[in-house]
Design an enzyme around this catalytic site. Structure first.
Site, short mmCIF file in Angstrom:
data_model
loop_
_atom_site.label_atom_id
_atom_site.label_comp_id
_atom_site.label_asym_id
_atom_site.label_seq_id
_atom_site.Cartn_x
_atom_site.Cartn_y
_atom_site.Cartn_z
N LYS A 280 0.85 -1.19 0.00
CA LYS A 280 0.00 0.00 0.00
C LYS A 280 0.89 1.24 0.00
O LYS A 280 1.84 1.32 0.77
CB LYS A 280 -0.91 -0.05 1.25
CG LYS A 280 -2.14 0.82 1.14
CD LYS A 280 -3.21 0.44 2.13
CE LYS A 280 -4.30 1.50 2.13
NZ LYS A 280 -5.48 1.14 2.88
N GLU A 367 -19.86 -4.92 9.60
CA GLU A 367 -20.82 -4.13 10.36
C GLU A 367 -21.90 -4.99 11.00
O GLU A 367 -22.33 -4.74 12.14
CB GLU A 367 -21.46 -3.07 9.45
CG GLU A 367 -20.53 -1.93 9.04
CD GLU A 367 -19.56 -2.27 7.91
OE1 GLU A 367 -19.71 -3.36 7.30
OE2 GLU A 367 -18.66 -1.46 7.62
N ARG A 395 -25.69 -1.32 6.58
CA ARG A 395 -25.39 -2.74 6.41
C ARG A 395 -25.95 -3.60 7.54
O ARG A 395 -26.14 -4.79 7.39
CB ARG A 395 -23.87 -2.94 6.40
CG ARG A 395 -23.19 -2.68 5.10
CD ARG A 395 -23.11 -3.95 4.28
NE ARG A 395 -22.78 -3.66 2.91
CZ ARG A 395 -21.58 -3.86 2.36
NH1 ARG A 395 -20.61 -4.35 3.09
NH2 ARG A 395 -21.38 -3.58 1.10
C1 LIG Z 1 -19.00 -1.60 4.17
C2 LIG Z 1 -17.81 -0.70 4.33
N1 LIG Z 1 -17.25 -0.56 5.55
C3 LIG Z 1 -16.18 0.23 5.69
C4 LIG Z 1 -15.65 0.90 4.63
C5 LIG Z 1 -14.50 1.85 4.81
N2 LIG Z 1 -13.30 1.40 4.12
C6 LIG Z 1 -12.93 1.86 2.94
S1 LIG Z 1 -11.52 1.21 2.36
C7 LIG Z 1 -11.38 0.25 3.73
C8 LIG Z 1 -10.21 -0.68 3.85
C9 LIG Z 1 -10.19 -1.64 2.72
O1 LIG Z 1 -9.08 -2.47 2.84
P1 LIG Z 1 -8.67 -3.35 1.61
O2 LIG Z 1 -9.86 -3.98 1.01
O3 LIG Z 1 -7.60 -4.26 2.05
O4 LIG Z 1 -8.14 -2.30 0.56
P2 LIG Z 1 -6.79 -1.43 0.60
O5 LIG Z 1 -7.18 -0.07 1.07
O6 LIG Z 1 -5.83 -2.11 1.47
O7 LIG Z 1 -6.34 -1.39 -0.82
C10 LIG Z 1 -12.42 0.48 4.62
C11 LIG Z 1 -12.56 -0.15 5.93
C12 LIG Z 1 -16.29 0.74 3.38
N3 LIG Z 1 -15.90 1.39 2.30
N4 LIG Z 1 -17.34 -0.08 3.27
#
Ligand SMILES: Cc1ncc(C[n+]2csc(CCOP(=O)(O)OP(=O)(O)O)c2C)c(N)n1
Ligand SMILES: CC(=O)[C@@H](O)[C@H](O)COP(=O)(O)O
Ligand SMILES: [Mg+2]
Length: 621
Positions: A280, A367, A395
């Protein structure tokens, strides 16, 4: 020097290039994303991590005929640049500009709108089934999902469903960067590390390997930076047991390796799962070192990075006020438990997690589980506080009703990001919580008008023995003094903030402050209603008796919100009085500057005043 990127407007241009130039394209694209986000703000670290993946996907697959779905979609900036939007990217996340997430109405290459996580496999599977039904056997359906997003229940539901389907052309790519927004949590993450151990893969950047595995005590990296692998054999992976043809893990920054894998997978009809490992923030040292800080950010200087402003000069945010409150409350009550579904930083829980590690639970992007998990704890007299964004609470609606409210369990919901949120747009707006919460029996709903009220109402709801919710918006507080005490107020009572004449504004939440500006000018009355439920019926009726008209004001959808609740009270009491409901109009509101958006929908002081004047011009002169 002419750039290759200058002549790449669409993936078809990219496909003209020999593969040995793709590395150069990747360097240019990475710089393009960096320059862009430093000027506009946005989601940086995740986009930097998928530069090579994005190029390789568009190079090999026949997008947009082949379907490509980016889970969450916050990493889609390089995809947008390569798919016809390069020249408009400077408008990203701005009013009438390019969205920060994939959006079907924006481009044919955005096969599915995303933003809430973990939907990509379900959507890709749905499209794959549709293709099968139409006899379109060539189309590939690709879901790119992160290690954070794949841990959510919905992703598993999709894998479970896919695993028993025949004739499905689906490729799931797990982009494993060992990060969610915060550091990864949960056993699945441990499993991915185990896969890394067991499946030695060639040509992976050792720095990536080392950092990826640094949490795992069993792995030693010896002098020449290779693994000494303890458990070197992984038999069948979890994904193979589900019916997928699993390959990887491979280095997701090795563009030629990705291209060769995709070329093989392209002709491999069926259920395929490719596990790639990326970093990342890749390519920008500051983001690599601190991917959390550079996950989603405002404009910054590329050379110096984010310079933290003098904290004294900045107003706090409502999330920070919540963060202080939960620490203070936890000091007073050892039964308090804090729960976050993967939003530690955004919800203001970093300090709480540090000071109370045994009472802090980041349950990952789950969630639904977060809410029922809290319900379970409440059965045993613990006092869970679920810190959750309004939009993500959507959710867990059934869990809120079925697991918490029906059983009248003592769970406090600290609902952040209520109302419009600005740059993230319609997908992240918290416009619906009052409407969807107020029909649930047993639940108390509080709408603080400023940070002092927020603390008062959080304490009040926390001390109430039953389900309760306190909702507050994204961003800076109003700027009033906050009492350090943990005082409470009487549940179900509002207060008159200003006594005027002719028209009374019943305000819910921080818009009370805009109401005050208008009322001071026009000599109206303002009541801060504090609670949507129970609603202060006596106050409403007594104010109705002494005024010619009522205005209700809320940062929630106009339909079914607090204004509707006021109308129900008047109707129940057979009270006839003209009522103007002001709130968020019945349409989805895309991204933009929050001030500008509030102006557009008439919720700034000027808009409120002009709506009142045009509606009630005869009633108050
Ligand atoms: C249902 C939901 N909960 C929380 C989020 C907030 N959120 C956005 S990106 C993220 C982390 C995602 O991690 P990953 O899938 O590993 O992607 P990366 O950022 O590491 O590329 C979160 C928790 C969201 N977008 N949707
Ligand atoms: C992509 C995503 O869902 C989050 O990164 C979100 O954009 C965070 O929003 P805040 O900036 O309001 O915390
Ligand atoms: Mg990740």
């Amino acid at each position: 020097m002419p750039k290759l990127l200058d002549n790449i407007n669409l993936p078809s241009d990219l496909r003209e290039l020999p593969s040995d130039l793709l590395k150069k394209v990747a360097n240019e694209l990475r710089m393009e994303v960096l320059n862009l986000v430093s000027n506009t703000g946005g989601h940086l670290s995740s986009s930097l991590g998928v530069i090579e993946l994005t190029i390789a996907l568009h190079y090999v697959f026949n997008t947009p005929d082949d379907v490509l779905i980016w889970d969450v979609g916050h990493q889609s900036y390089p995809h947008k640049i390569l798919t016809g939007r390069k020249d408009r990217m400077f408008t990203i996340r701005q009013r009438h500009g390019i969205s920060g997430f994939p959006k079907r109405s924006e481009s044919l290459y955005d096969s599915f709108g995303t933003a809430h996580s973990s939907t990509s496999i379900s959507a890709a599977l749905g499209m794959a089934c549709a293709a099968r039904k139409k006899g379109n056997l060539d189309r590939k359906h690709i879901a790119v999902i992160g290690d954070g997003a794949i841990s959510s229940g919905m992703a598993f539901e999709a894998l479970n469903n896919a695993g028993v389907m025949d004739d499905i052309n689906l490729l799931v790519i797990l982009n494993d960067n060992h990060m969610s927004i915060s550091p990864p949590v949960g056993a699945l993450n441990r499993y991915f590390t185990y896969l890394m151990q067991g499946r030695f893969y060639a040509a992976v950047d050792n720095k990536v390997k080392k950092e990826f595995l640094h949490t795992n005590q069993d792995i030693k990296i010896n002098n020449d930076n290779e693994f000494s692998i303890k458990n070197s054999v992984v038999s069948k992976t979890f994904f193979e047991e589900f019916g997928f043809n699993y390959s990887g893990p491979i280095d997701g920054h090795d563009i030629n390796l990705l291209v060769s894998y995709f070329q093989n997978l392209k002709s491999n009809y069926g259920l395929n799962f490719l596990h790639i490992v990326t970093k990342k923030g890749k390519g920008y040292d500051l983001a690599e070192k601190d991917p959390i800080l550079y996950h989603g950010l405002g404009k910054f200087n590329l050379q110096t990075g984010i310079i933290s402003a003098n904290k004294k000069e900045l107003k706090k945010t409502f999330s920070q006020i919540f963060g202080c409150w939960i620490c203070d409350m936890a000091n007073e009550d050892s039964n308090l438990i804090g729960v976050t579904p993967a939003m530690r930083e955004g919800s203001g829980l970093v300090d709480f997690g540090e000071f109370f590690p045994d009472r802090y639970f980041d349950v990952g992007i789950s969630e639904q589980h977060a809410v029922t998990f809290a319900a379970g704890m409440a059965c045993d007299d613990l006092k869970p506080v679920v810190a959750i964004y309004s939009t993500f609470l959507q959710r867990a609606y059934d869990q809120l009703i079925h697991d918490v409210a029906i059983q009248n369990l003592d769970v406090t919901f600290a609902i952040d990001r209520s109302g419009l949120v600005g740059a993230d747009g319609a997908t992240h707006s918290g416009n619906y919580d009052i409407s969807f919460l107020r029909c649930i029996p047993n639940l108390i709903i509080a709408t603080p008008s400023d940070e002092n009220e927020q603390r008062l109402l959080l304490t009040t709801c926390y001390k109430y023995k039953g389900p309760s919710a306190v909702r507050y918006p994204r961003g800076e507080v109003i700027g009033v003094n906050v009492s350090i005490k943990l005082d409470t107020v009487k549940i179900g009572y509002g207060i008159v903030r200003r006594l005027g004449k002719n028209i009374v504004i019943l305000g819910f939440g921080t818009l009370v402050n805009n109401a005050m500006i208008v009322a001071n000018k026009k000599d109206f009355t303002v009541a801060d209603m504090r609670f949507v439920k129970p609603l202060d019926e006596n106050l409403i009726i007594s104010l109705a008796k002494n005024h010619n008209a009522i205005v209700t004001l809320e940062d929630n959808a106009i339909l079914g919100g607090a204004g509707s609740a006021v109308l129900e009270v008047l109707n129940k009491n057979n009270f006839q009085i003209p009522v103007l409901q002001l709130g968020i109009p019945d349409r989805f509101i895309d991204q933009g500057d929050l001030k500008q958006l509030n102006h557009e929908i008439g919720l700034d002081p000027e808009g409120i005043e002009s709506s009142i004047i045009s509606t009630f011009k005869n009633l108050y002169v």
